[in-house]
Design a protein around this motif. Structure first.
Motif, PDB file in Angstrom:
ATOM      1  N   LEU A  36      23.083  -2.831   7.390  1.00  0.00           N
ATOM      2  CA  LEU A  36      23.957  -4.005   7.406  1.00  0.00           C
ATOM      3  C   LEU A  36      24.991  -3.912   6.283  1.00  0.00           C
ATOM      4  CD1 LEU A  36      21.824  -7.154   8.234  1.00  0.00           C
ATOM      5  CD2 LEU A  36      24.087  -6.625   9.131  1.00  0.00           C
ATOM      6  N   GLY A  37      24.561  -3.451   5.128  1.00  0.00           N
ATOM      7  CA  GLY A  37      25.484  -3.298   4.004  1.00  0.00           C
ATOM      8  C   GLY A  37      26.620  -2.354   4.328  1.00  0.00           C
ATOM      9  N   VAL A  38      26.304  -1.240   4.948  1.00  0.00           N
ATOM     10  CA  VAL A  38      27.333  -0.264   5.302  1.00  0.00           C
ATOM     11  C   VAL A  38      28.278  -0.833   6.353  1.00  0.00           C
ATOM     12  CG1 VAL A  38      27.700   1.982   6.394  1.00  0.00           C
ATOM     13  CG2 VAL A  38      25.958   1.717   4.631  1.00  0.00           C
ATOM     14  N   VAL A  39      27.729  -1.505   7.336  1.00  0.00           N
ATOM     15  CA  VAL A  39      28.558  -2.094   8.396  1.00  0.00           C
ATOM     16  C   VAL A  39      29.471  -3.173   7.818  1.00  0.00           C
ATOM     17  CG1 VAL A  39      28.435  -3.553  10.459  1.00  0.00           C
ATOM     18  CG2 VAL A  39      27.030  -1.503  10.299  1.00  0.00           C
ATOM     19  N   GLU A  40      28.937  -3.998   6.926  1.00  0.00           N
ATOM     20  CA  GLU A  40      29.757  -5.046   6.317  1.00  0.00           C
ATOM     21  C   GLU A  40      30.879  -4.425   5.478  1.00  0.00           C
ATOM     22  OE1 GLU A  40      29.504  -7.640   7.735  1.00  0.00           O
ATOM     23  OE2 GLU A  40      27.550  -8.581   7.703  1.00  0.00           O
ATOM     24  N   MET A  41      30.605  -3.310   4.819  1.00  0.00           N
ATOM     25  CA  MET A  41      31.659  -2.601   4.079  1.00  0.00           C
ATOM     26  C   MET A  41      32.764  -2.173   5.042  1.00  0.00           C
ATOM     27  SD  MET A  41      29.545  -0.203   1.373  1.00  0.00           S
ATOM     28  CE  MET A  41      30.968   0.783   0.918  1.00  0.00           C
ATOM     29  N   GLU A  42      32.369  -1.607   6.155  1.00  0.00           N
ATOM     30  CA  GLU A  42      33.346  -1.129   7.143  1.00  0.00           C
ATOM     31  C   GLU A  42      34.161  -2.278   7.734  1.00  0.00           C
ATOM     32  OE1 GLU A  42      34.266   1.905   7.872  1.00  0.00           O
ATOM     33  OE2 GLU A  42      32.749   2.895   6.632  1.00  0.00           O
ATOM     34  N   LYS A  45      33.933  -6.740   4.436  1.00  0.00           N
ATOM     35  CA  LYS A  45      33.182  -7.869   3.881  1.00  0.00           C
ATOM     36  C   LYS A  45      32.359  -7.379   2.685  1.00  0.00           C
ATOM     37  CE  LYS A  45      32.557 -10.002   8.446  1.00  0.00           C
ATOM     38  NZ  LYS A  45      31.529 -10.464   9.403  1.00  0.00           N
ATOM     39  N   PRO A  46      33.027  -7.080   1.569  1.00  0.00           N
ATOM     40  CA  PRO A  46      32.291  -6.485   0.450  1.00  0.00           C
ATOM     41  C   PRO A  46      31.237  -7.396  -0.177  1.00  0.00           C
ATOM     42  CG  PRO A  46      34.533  -7.006  -0.197  1.00  0.00           C
ATOM     43  CD  PRO A  46      34.440  -7.227   1.285  1.00  0.00           C
ATOM     44  N   GLU A 112      22.386 -12.158  -9.345  1.00  0.00           N
ATOM     45  CA  GLU A 112      23.838 -12.081  -9.259  1.00  0.00           C
ATOM     46  C   GLU A 112      24.331 -12.614  -7.914  1.00  0.00           C
ATOM     47  OE1 GLU A 112      24.558  -8.076 -11.932  1.00  0.00           O
ATOM     48  OE2 GLU A 112      24.166  -7.839  -9.786  1.00  0.00           O
ATOM     49  N   GLN A 113      25.487 -13.264  -7.973  1.00  0.00           N
ATOM     50  CA  GLN A 113      26.152 -13.740  -6.768  1.00  0.00           C
ATOM     51  C   GLN A 113      27.411 -12.898  -6.603  1.00  0.00           C
ATOM     52  OE1 GLN A 113      24.400 -16.109  -5.014  1.00  0.00           O
ATOM     53  NE2 GLN A 113      22.987 -15.754  -6.711  1.00  0.00           N
ATOM     54  N   PHE A 114      27.639 -12.403  -5.413  1.00  0.00           N
ATOM     55  CA  PHE A 114      28.783 -11.542  -5.154  1.00  0.00           C
ATOM     56  C   PHE A 114      29.861 -12.366  -4.464  1.00  0.00           C
ATOM     57  CE2 PHE A 114      24.914  -8.976  -5.064  1.00  0.00           C
ATOM     58  CZ  PHE A 114      25.185  -8.121  -6.120  1.00  0.00           C
ATOM     59  N   LEU A 115      31.009 -12.477  -5.127  1.00  0.00           N
ATOM     60  CA  LEU A 115      32.085 -13.325  -4.628  1.00  0.00           C
ATOM     61  C   LEU A 115      33.333 -12.491  -4.381  1.00  0.00           C
ATOM     62  CD1 LEU A 115      31.661 -16.331  -7.090  1.00  0.00           C
ATOM     63  CD2 LEU A 115      30.572 -15.985  -4.871  1.00  0.00           C
TER      64      LEU A 115
END
Length: 177
Positions: A36-42, A45-46, A112-115
């Motif tokens: 999911l992380g890789v797909v969101e990067m693509e 959606k960082p 940590e929260q990623f914004l």
């Protein structure tokens, strides 16, 4: 999960995202999170990618292959450069936290929260407290610690004067009688 992998290999990242989210709803595991992380990067959606890759790394099995762990670490390092990382310390448990109008969660927020980088409006609300709104600009690849202290609303002094005045009038009327 397997359909998500196939769709990722075909570069159909939107379709892969849907399949991995279905798999995530069934079983939250490091491998689903990593994909999911890789797909969101693509999909550009960082912030979402960072959440899933962090989960994948945190839940990676101790006996897992080193090469796979290093691969996840590299993706996480890459995506962390594209987001602002914020740790929020909020004094009221259960306070709702919104970022740019979207609910992030309730206090205490873990880790940590990623914004998304750029202008950011952080609003914290809780019943019985005045809301706190902070507008900040968060550059990509930076880390910030923020303390947010909600305060109860100020007590009005007007009702005390009104009640006190009424009491004085009653005493005066009683004395007159």
């Amino acid at each position: 999960y397997e359909k998500g992998v196939d769709l990722t290999n075909q570069k159909d990242f939107k379709g892969a995202e849907a399949k991995f989210l279905e798999a995530w709803a069934i079983q939250k595991s490091y491998d689903v999170a990593a994909n999911l992380g890789v797909v969101e990067m693509e999909l550009g959606k960082p912030a979402e990618a960072a959440i899933y890759l962090t989960y994948a790394l945190s839940n990676f099995p101790a006996s897992g292959p080193t090469t796979k762990r290093e691969w996840i670490e590299a993706r996480l390092t890459e995506v962390r450069r594209k987001v602002a990382i914020v740790t929020l310390n909020i004094n009221v448990p259960g306070a709702e936290v919104r970022v740019n109008g979207k609910v992030l969660g309730t206090a205490p927020l873990e880790g940590e929260q990623f914004l998304p980088p750029g202008p950011c409006r952080i609003e914290v609300t809780a019943a019985g407290y005045e809301p706190d709104v902070q507008s900040v600009t968060l550059p990509a690849g930076t880390t910030h610690k923020m303390r947010i202290s909600l305060r109860p609303p100020p007590k009005s002094v007007v009702p005390a004067f009104v009640v006190g005045g009424a009491g004085v009038a009653a005493v005066a009327a009683g004395l007159a009688l």
